[in-house]
Design a protein around this motif. Structure first.
Motif, short mmCIF file in Angstrom:
data_model
loop_
_atom_site.label_atom_id
_atom_site.label_comp_id
_atom_site.label_asym_id
_atom_site.label_seq_id
_atom_site.Cartn_x
_atom_site.Cartn_y
_atom_site.Cartn_z
N TRP A 78 -10.22 0.93 -0.46
CA TRP A 78 -9.22 1.79 -1.08
C TRP A 78 -7.81 1.23 -0.85
O TRP A 78 -6.99 1.20 -1.76
CB TRP A 78 -9.33 3.21 -0.52
CG TRP A 78 -8.28 4.14 -1.05
CD1 TRP A 78 -8.31 4.83 -2.22
CD2 TRP A 78 -7.04 4.47 -0.41
NE1 TRP A 78 -7.16 5.57 -2.35
CE2 TRP A 78 -6.37 5.37 -1.26
CE3 TRP A 78 -6.45 4.09 0.79
CZ2 TRP A 78 -5.12 5.89 -0.93
CZ3 TRP A 78 -5.21 4.61 1.10
CH2 TRP A 78 -4.56 5.50 0.24
N GLN A 79 -7.54 0.78 0.40
CA GLN A 79 -6.22 0.20 0.70
C GLN A 79 -5.97 -1.04 -0.14
O GLN A 79 -4.87 -1.22 -0.67
CB GLN A 79 -6.13 -0.17 2.18
CG GLN A 79 -5.93 1.02 3.09
CD GLN A 79 -5.84 0.60 4.53
OE1 GLN A 79 -6.66 -0.19 5.02
NE2 GLN A 79 -4.85 1.13 5.22
N GLU A 80 -6.97 -1.90 -0.27
CA GLU A 80 -6.80 -3.12 -1.06
C GLU A 80 -6.53 -2.78 -2.52
O GLU A 80 -5.68 -3.40 -3.16
CB GLU A 80 -8.04 -4.00 -0.93
CG GLU A 80 -8.20 -4.61 0.45
CD GLU A 80 -9.55 -5.28 0.66
OE1 GLU A 80 -10.42 -5.22 -0.24
OE2 GLU A 80 -9.74 -5.85 1.74
N THR A 81 -7.23 -1.79 -3.06
CA THR A 81 -7.02 -1.39 -4.45
C THR A 81 -5.61 -0.85 -4.64
O THR A 81 -4.93 -1.19 -5.61
CB THR A 81 -8.04 -0.29 -4.84
OG1 THR A 81 -9.35 -0.82 -4.66
CG2 THR A 81 -7.85 0.15 -6.27
N ASN A 82 -5.14 -0.04 -3.71
CA ASN A 82 -3.80 0.54 -3.84
C ASN A 82 -2.71 -0.52 -3.67
O ASN A 82 -1.67 -0.42 -4.30
CB ASN A 82 -3.59 1.67 -2.84
CG ASN A 82 -4.26 2.95 -3.30
OD1 ASN A 82 -4.55 3.10 -4.49
ND2 ASN A 82 -4.52 3.84 -2.40
N GLN A 83 -2.93 -1.51 -2.82
CA GLN A 83 -1.94 -2.58 -2.66
C GLN A 83 -1.81 -3.38 -3.94
O GLN A 83 -0.71 -3.77 -4.33
CB GLN A 83 -2.32 -3.50 -1.49
CG GLN A 83 -2.09 -2.85 -0.15
CD GLN A 83 -2.57 -3.71 1.00
OE1 GLN A 83 -3.27 -4.70 0.82
NE2 GLN A 83 -2.23 -3.32 2.21
N MET A 84 -2.93 -3.60 -4.64
CA MET A 84 -2.90 -4.34 -5.91
C MET A 84 -2.15 -3.53 -6.97
O MET A 84 -1.41 -4.09 -7.76
CB MET A 84 -4.31 -4.65 -6.39
CG MET A 84 -4.97 -5.77 -5.64
SD MET A 84 -6.52 -6.20 -6.42
CE MET A 84 -7.67 -5.53 -5.25
N GLU A 85 -2.34 -2.21 -6.99
CA GLU A 85 -1.69 -1.37 -7.99
C GLU A 85 -0.19 -1.28 -7.75
O GLU A 85 0.57 -1.14 -8.69
CB GLU A 85 -2.30 0.03 -7.98
CG GLU A 85 -3.73 0.06 -8.51
CD GLU A 85 -4.36 1.42 -8.38
OE1 GLU A 85 -3.73 2.37 -7.88
OE2 GLU A 85 -5.54 1.56 -8.76
N GLU A 86 0.26 -1.34 -6.50
CA GLU A 86 1.67 -1.24 -6.17
C GLU A 86 2.43 -2.51 -6.52
O GLU A 86 3.61 -2.49 -6.79
CB GLU A 86 1.86 -0.92 -4.69
CG GLU A 86 1.45 0.49 -4.34
CD GLU A 86 1.56 0.78 -2.85
OE1 GLU A 86 1.98 -0.12 -2.10
OE2 GLU A 86 1.25 1.91 -2.45
N SER A 87 1.72 -3.64 -6.56
CA SER A 87 2.37 -4.93 -6.82
C SER A 87 2.71 -5.09 -8.28
O SER A 87 2.23 -4.55 -9.17
CB SER A 87 1.47 -6.07 -6.41
OG SER A 87 1.22 -5.99 -5.03
#
Length: 56
Positions: A47-56
């Motif tokens: 979930w953290q990895e998915t959210n970091q990609m979306e924020e970039s």
């Protein structure tokens, strides 16, 4: 004849604070157990990895 729109507040439920607190006392330890488990840690990391990609 037009159909009346349902009022969104028609389905609100007010619970006494004591019921909310009792439910929280039950639920919080279960959530902690899940996130401490191998599956919980793995899913949280994903979930953290998915959210970091979306924020970039």
């Amino acid at each position: 004849m037009t159909k009346a729109q349902p009022n969104k507040t028609d389905h609100e439920i007010e619970l006494p604070q004591a019921i909310i607190e009792t439910f929280a006392r039950f639920l919080v330890p279960e959530i902690r157990k899940y996130y401490d488990s191998e599956q919980g840690v793995r899913e949280f990391t994903e979930w953290q990895e998915t959210n970091q990609m979306e924020e970039s």
